[in-house]
Write a protein that holds these residues in place. Structure first.
Motif, mmCIF file in Angstrom:
data_model
loop_
_atom_site.group_PDB
_atom_site.id
_atom_site.type_symbol
_atom_site.label_atom_id
_atom_site.label_comp_id
_atom_site.label_asym_id
_atom_site.label_seq_id
_atom_site.Cartn_x
_atom_site.Cartn_y
_atom_site.Cartn_z
ATOM 1 N N TYR A 124 9.781 2.934 -5.360
ATOM 2 C CA TYR A 124 8.537 2.467 -4.767
ATOM 3 C C TYR A 124 8.685 1.139 -4.031
ATOM 4 C CZ TYR A 124 6.745 6.036 -7.988
ATOM 5 O OH TYR A 124 6.525 7.211 -8.663
ATOM 6 N N VAL A 125 9.458 0.223 -4.575
ATOM 7 C CA VAL A 125 9.672 -1.060 -3.914
ATOM 8 C C VAL A 125 10.799 -0.952 -2.900
ATOM 9 C CG1 VAL A 125 10.388 -3.455 -4.227
ATOM 10 C CG2 VAL A 125 8.787 -2.421 -5.846
ATOM 11 N N ASP A 126 11.926 -0.431 -3.302
ATOM 12 C CA ASP A 126 13.108 -0.397 -2.447
ATOM 13 C C ASP A 126 12.853 0.342 -1.138
ATOM 14 O OD1 ASP A 126 15.799 -1.306 -2.291
ATOM 15 O OD2 ASP A 126 16.488 0.757 -2.542
ATOM 16 N N ALA A 127 12.056 1.397 -1.188
ATOM 17 C CA ALA A 127 11.780 2.170 0.028
ATOM 18 C C ALA A 127 10.952 1.380 1.035
ATOM 19 C CB ALA A 127 11.059 3.471 -0.324
ATOM 20 N N GLY A 128 10.256 0.340 0.567
ATOM 21 C CA GLY A 128 9.413 -0.459 1.452
ATOM 22 C C GLY A 128 10.092 -1.687 2.018
ATOM 23 N N LEU A 129 11.383 -1.834 1.765
ATOM 24 C CA LEU A 129 12.144 -2.932 2.361
ATOM 25 C C LEU A 129 12.649 -2.457 3.713
ATOM 26 C CD1 LEU A 129 14.054 -4.067 -0.856
ATOM 27 C CD2 LEU A 129 12.039 -5.141 0.190
ATOM 28 N N LEU A 155 4.004 -7.793 -6.019
ATOM 29 C CA LEU A 155 4.647 -7.012 -4.957
ATOM 30 C C LEU A 155 4.738 -7.820 -3.670
ATOM 31 C CD1 LEU A 155 3.090 -3.480 -5.554
ATOM 32 C CD2 LEU A 155 5.462 -4.177 -5.922
ATOM 33 N N LYS A 156 3.725 -8.618 -3.396
ATOM 34 C CA LYS A 156 3.777 -9.480 -2.210
ATOM 35 C C LYS A 156 4.999 -10.382 -2.264
ATOM 36 C CE LYS A 156 1.496 -13.395 0.022
ATOM 37 N NZ LYS A 156 0.341 -14.321 0.017
ATOM 38 N N GLU A 157 5.265 -10.949 -3.418
ATOM 39 C CA GLU A 157 6.418 -11.839 -3.563
ATOM 40 C C GLU A 157 7.728 -11.084 -3.357
ATOM 41 O OE1 GLU A 157 5.849 -13.480 -7.407
ATOM 42 O OE2 GLU A 157 4.241 -14.857 -6.792
ATOM 43 N N GLN A 158 7.758 -9.820 -3.776
ATOM 44 C CA GLN A 158 8.975 -9.033 -3.624
ATOM 45 C C GLN A 158 9.219 -8.618 -2.170
ATOM 46 O OE1 GLN A 158 8.152 -6.314 -7.323
ATOM 47 N NE2 GLN A 158 10.343 -6.321 -6.972
ATOM 48 N N PHE A 159 8.146 -8.427 -1.420
ATOM 49 C CA PHE A 159 8.279 -7.962 -0.042
ATOM 50 C C PHE A 159 8.260 -9.089 0.985
ATOM 51 C CE2 PHE A 159 6.333 -3.907 -1.776
ATOM 52 C CZ PHE A 159 7.463 -3.127 -1.568
ATOM 53 N N GLN A 160 7.855 -10.277 0.588
ATOM 54 C CA GLN A 160 7.592 -11.364 1.531
ATOM 55 C C GLN A 160 8.765 -11.639 2.480
ATOM 56 O OE1 GLN A 160 4.483 -13.593 1.475
ATOM 57 N NE2 GLN A 160 5.344 -13.642 3.538
ATOM 58 N N ASP A 161 9.945 -11.836 1.949
ATOM 59 C CA ASP A 161 11.096 -12.172 2.788
ATOM 60 C C ASP A 161 11.449 -11.034 3.737
ATOM 61 O OD1 ASP A 161 11.237 -14.618 1.557
ATOM 62 O OD2 ASP A 161 12.879 -14.069 0.206
ATOM 63 N N ASP A 207 0.830 -1.203 0.000
ATOM 64 C CA ASP A 207 0.000 0.000 0.000
ATOM 65 C C ASP A 207 0.867 1.256 0.000
ATOM 66 O OD1 ASP A 207 -2.329 -1.535 0.109
ATOM 67 O OD2 ASP A 207 -2.276 -1.637 2.293
ATOM 68 N N ARG A 208 2.002 1.184 0.698
ATOM 69 C CA ARG A 208 2.906 2.336 0.741
ATOM 70 C C ARG A 208 3.442 2.657 -0.642
ATOM 71 N NH1 ARG A 208 7.064 4.932 0.150
ATOM 72 N NH2 ARG A 208 7.647 3.295 -1.336
ATOM 73 N N ALA A 209 3.823 1.606 -1.393
ATOM 74 C CA ALA A 209 4.365 1.789 -2.729
ATOM 75 C C ALA A 209 3.346 2.465 -3.646
ATOM 76 C CB ALA A 209 4.790 0.443 -3.313
#
Length: 262
Positions: free
Chosen positions: A113-118, A235-241, A73-75
């Protein structure tokens, strides 16, 4: 935190405060003994630069408050914010594809968008180096209004007799009327103009009313669109770990509130 940023309107990123003297000048109107702070989301992303500087200029007792939102959602919210500003020209999926290229070109963190949410390593850098860190979840604390009491308790401040009701969330979405949107957002992005307007309005009894009208104009002219289920799953797969690691580092009940990761 860094310099030489590229991307749309880089002057705003490159005009960041550089010295402790400049930073202190931001609080020159504060009263004696008044507790002061700032809200700077980039401190979290650029933790490798921020943590050493804070420790060098303050100390490990500096209170740190971190608010985390479901990274999916943040992304999307981050993306819509740029669409709202008229700076993001790509569709969401194309913007995700372009992220690595933008990062290599040194666009600011807000375009990652993705990297900032790690969050995991970002948060760990603060919990490892500071004695007082308050971790809040957007869905648990901000959306429900519980954050106010938690923050006041964390800062050892007295509770408010009444919770403020004038708090608002930033409006974002796709503009219905692009011409109207460009007029309102371009004025807002002209730093000199907006500062003069704000300073003049703050002295006026109509300040609050004017601000509400401006927000209403923006809100009415924006339409919300949900991301596709396929994009959400990707996106779920990218953030899961990283979410698993964050939960391990912090003990936060993220899976309770971030339903994608249950």
């Amino acid at each position: 935190m860094q310099g030489g940023f590229a991307g749309p309107e880089p002057q705003y990123a490159n005009s960041a405060i550089q010295t402790l003297e400049e930073y202190r000048s931001l609080f020159k109107r504060a009263k004696s003994g008044q507790l002061c702070g700032d809200i700077s989301p980039d401190y979290l992303y650029y933790y490798q630069n921020a943590v050493p500087k804070i420790l060098n200029e303050k100390d490990a007792r500096t209170p740190i408050i971190i608010v985390l939102r479901n990274p999916i959602d943040r992304a999307y919210s981050n993306y819509l914010h740029h669409v709202n500003d008229g700076r993001e020209k790509l569709g969401f999926e194309d913007a995700l594809i372009a992220e690595e290229e933008r990062r290599a070109a040194n666009w600011t963190w807000g375009w990652r968008y993705v990297d900032a949410g790690l969050y995991a390593e970002q948060v760990k850098a603060y919990t490892d180096n500071f004695e007082r860190v308050l971790l809040l979840l957007f869905e648990e604390d901000i959306a429900t209004g519980q954050a106010t009491e938690k923050v006041l308790d964390f800062l050892n401040l007295p509770f408010l007799p009444e919770i403020p009701t004038d708090i608002h969330a930033n409006v974002s979405g796709y503009p219905k009327n692009r011409m109207l949107h460009q007029v309102t957002t371009r004025v807002a992005w002209d730093d000199l103009i907006i500062r003069k307007i704000k300073n003049a309005l703050k002295m006026s009894p109509f300040h609050a009313v004017t601000r509400r009208i401006y927000r209403k104009i923006l809100e009415v002219n924006l339409k919300k669109e949900q991301m596709t289920s396929q994009t959400r799953l990707m996106l779920k797969e990218q953030f899961q770990d990283d979410v698993t690691l964050l939960e391990e580092y912090t003990g936060l009940p993220v899976r309770k509130y971030w339903m994608d990761f249950r």
